[in-house]
Enzyme design. Sequence first.
Site, mmCIF file in Angstrom:
data_model
loop_
_atom_site.group_PDB
_atom_site.id
_atom_site.type_symbol
_atom_site.label_atom_id
_atom_site.label_comp_id
_atom_site.label_asym_id
_atom_site.label_seq_id
_atom_site.Cartn_x
_atom_site.Cartn_y
_atom_site.Cartn_z
ATOM 1 N N TYR A 97 39.841 38.838 45.562
ATOM 2 C CA TYR A 97 40.691 39.472 46.567
ATOM 3 C C TYR A 97 39.955 39.923 47.827
ATOM 4 C CZ TYR A 97 44.119 39.519 42.831
ATOM 5 O OH TYR A 97 44.966 39.125 41.844
ATOM 6 N N PRO B 52 52.181 38.470 45.333
ATOM 7 C CA PRO B 52 53.343 37.953 44.593
ATOM 8 C C PRO B 52 54.568 38.817 44.842
ATOM 9 C CG PRO B 52 52.001 39.280 43.143
ATOM 10 C CD PRO B 52 51.306 39.288 44.490
ATOM 11 N N HIS C 136 48.079 42.571 45.384
ATOM 12 C CA HIS C 136 47.747 42.263 44.003
ATOM 13 C C HIS C 136 46.421 42.838 43.505
ATOM 14 C CE1 HIS C 136 48.244 40.210 40.349
ATOM 15 N NE2 HIS C 136 48.405 38.970 40.754
ATOM 16 N N SER D 160 44.772 37.843 30.145
ATOM 17 C CA SER D 160 44.427 39.253 30.242
ATOM 18 C C SER D 160 43.257 39.595 29.326
ATOM 19 C CB SER D 160 45.636 40.117 29.865
ATOM 20 O OG SER D 160 45.261 41.472 29.777
ATOM 21 N N SER E 55 51.112 30.696 35.875
ATOM 22 C CA SER E 55 51.128 31.898 35.039
ATOM 23 C C SER E 55 52.496 32.083 34.413
ATOM 24 C CB SER E 55 50.759 33.142 35.853
ATOM 25 O OG SER E 55 51.688 33.337 36.880
ATOM 26 N N GLN E 56 52.456 32.630 33.225
ATOM 27 C CA GLN E 56 53.687 33.017 32.546
ATOM 28 C C GLN E 56 53.973 34.476 32.869
ATOM 29 O OE1 GLN E 56 55.484 33.757 28.051
ATOM 30 N NE2 GLN E 56 53.402 33.028 28.277
#
Length: 645
Positions: free
Chosen positions: A90, A103, A328, A444, A542-543
Site C-alpha cells: 500500500y 475496494p 484498504h 488470511s 478473492s472470495q
Amino acid sequence: MPILEREPPKGRRESYVLPKVPVPPLRQTLDKYLTCMKHLVEDEQYQNTKAIVKKFGESGGTGEFLQKKLLERSEKTYNWVYDYWLEDMYLNQRLALPVNSNPAMVFPKQNFTDRKDSLRFAAHLITGVLEYKERIDSRALPVDFARGQLAGTPLCMKQYYRLFNTYRQPGLKRDTLLIHQPGVVEQEHIIVACKNQFFVLDLVVKGKKLKEMDILTQLEKIVKMAENREERQPPFGLFTSDGRTEWAQARDVLIKESVNRESLAVIESCLCVVCLDEPSGMDCGDTSRALLMLHGGGHEKMGANRWYDKPMQFVVGEDGVCGTVCEHSPFEGIVLVACTEYLMKFMTGSPSKMGRATSVSELPTPRRLIWKTSTQIDSLLKACAQRLQSLVRNLDMDVHKFEAYGKEFIKKQKMSPDAYIQIALQLAFYRCNGRLVSTYESASIRRFHEGRVDNIRSATPEALAFVKAMTDIKASDSEKIKRLWDAINAQTNNTILAITGMGIDNHLLGLREISKELNMDMPEIFMDKTYVTSNQFILSTSQVPTTVEMFCCYGPVVPNGYGCCYNPQSEHLLFSVTSFHGSTETSSAVFIKALDEGLLEMRGLCSRTNKSQAAPSSTTGHSRPGVGGKPPIPPESRNVTLWRF
C-alpha cells in the site's frame, strides 16, 4: 509467544496468546517458488531462473545469510513481515486510490420516497456506526476464532480497532498511515460530503452525545447549507482521487495556508466520512451501483463528493444507491464484511429512534470546511478532474449473477466451493488466452500476531493440466475428473500452507526487503525476469462471502489484468469482474462468458461422473482434504480467503 493486548480502556486488561508469524524454511520456499513458476514462463527462462535460485539457496550463500537475518528480525519483533508488507502493498504504491486500491461494498438498492427519506436512512446508519464503534472502544466485540483444522485458535483483532481511527496521508515517495490513539485524539466528529462540499458534524454537543433525531436535524441543515452557491467551495475532494505523489505535491501547496491546514487536520481526525449523493442519472443495476461506489462516476457526477484517504466512507445516494468505499491499508475484507453486515442488520432490525424532541436544546449549525484557493491550486484541481475522468472511462466492469447453481451443488460433490471456483477462474482465463498467469488469492494469517494476509497461488501445474484436459476433445471424462480432483487438492494444500504462515510471497518479500535494509546489492533472484512476472498478478481474485444482500468489488491491479471478486451463495454465485478498456488483452464481458461456460461444463462433468466414480479416498467424507487426519479448514470460514490483499 507474545501477548496481544487489545488496548483495554481505563485499566481493564484483556489479553490472549497469539503466536508470531513463522519464517518458513528457505529451501521449502525456493522449491515452491520454482514449482509455481515453471509452467508460467518459457523453458529457457525457467532454466535460467532455476540456476539463479540454486545459487541463491546454496550453503553459505546469500539466501542463507538473509534467512539468518530474517530469523533475527523475527526474534526482535512481534511480526517480522507486517511493516514490509504494509509498505510494499500500500504505502509505497503511487497509483490513485479509486479503482486501483480502494475496494467498495455495494448495499442493496434502497427505495427512498424523497430526500428526507434518504437523510433518515443516513442518520440511522450513522447511529449504527456509533453503536459499532462503541462496541470496538469498549472491547465488546467477541474475539474471532479459527474454524476447522485449527478450531479454537483465537484470531488477531487489531484490524477491527483501526476501522475508524486511521487515515492514509499522501507522501511524495511513501504514504503514512496515521493512527489516532484513544485518549490522545478524541474523535467526536464525522465529515459529511454534500455537493462536493465538506461539513463537520459534531457528535457531542455541550457534553451530550447526539441522538438519532439530532443527527437527522444536522444532516438537513447540511443539505440546505450545501445548496448555497455563494458560499460554495472548490471541489477539493478531487485531490484524493489523484495519484499519490501528485496528491502529496498538491497537499504541500495547500498547507502553506493555515485555513487549508486546519481543514485537512479536521478531516484526518474524523471518525468516518458520509457522502450524501445526488441522483446519478444512471440506471441502478448492480454494475452501475458498483461503478458509483468505486469512482463516483467521475467529477461530472459524484467523484468529487468523496475523500478517498479515509478508510471508512459511507455513501447514501438520494436515488437509493448506497454502500461504503474503503481505504484498504488498515484492515482486510473480513473486517469490512463484519462491520457492514452489522450495520445492515442494525438498519433492518433496529427501529429508527426518531423522537419528537431532540436531546440537545440548541444544536449549533454544522461547520463548512473552508479552503483557500489560488490559480495554481485551481490548475491542479482541473488536472485531477481530467485524470479521474480518464480512469472512469477506462474501467470495464461487469457484475454477474451465475444462477445455474451455487455452493450447495459444489459441496455435494465433496469439493471446496472456494477451490472449485478458483479452478473455474483458471479455466475461464485459459479459454480466453490459451495460457495461465500469476494469480493472486488472499489468505488470511490472522491466527498470528498482527497477521494480515499472504497469497494463495492458484495457477498451479495441476490447474493447468485440468484446463488443458477440459479443452481437449480427446480427453475422457475419467481423465478430466481426475485432473479436477488433482487441481482441487493442490489448491487446498496451497491454502493450508498460506494460512499457516508457510506461503512463499511474504517470505520472498522479507528476504528482498532485509537485503535493502542491509544496503546489499539487490540479489539476482529479485532482479530476475521470472520474479517480476511472478508479481504481476494479471488475475487478482478473492472470495468475499456475505450473509446479507450486498457484494464487494474492486479494480484490476495491473493494466492488462482482471479483478475478480466472488460471493458464493447457496443457489447462485455472484461475480464482480473488472478490467481496463485500454488493454487489448482483456474484456470483462468475454471473461464472464467464458466463466459461465466453464462452470456449466464443470457441473456437467461432475454430474456425469459422480454416478460411476467415487471421489478420491483422500477427500472422501469431507469437502476439503486435511492434514495429518485433522478436519480441513472450510473455505468459507471467516479466517481463510476473504480478500485480495
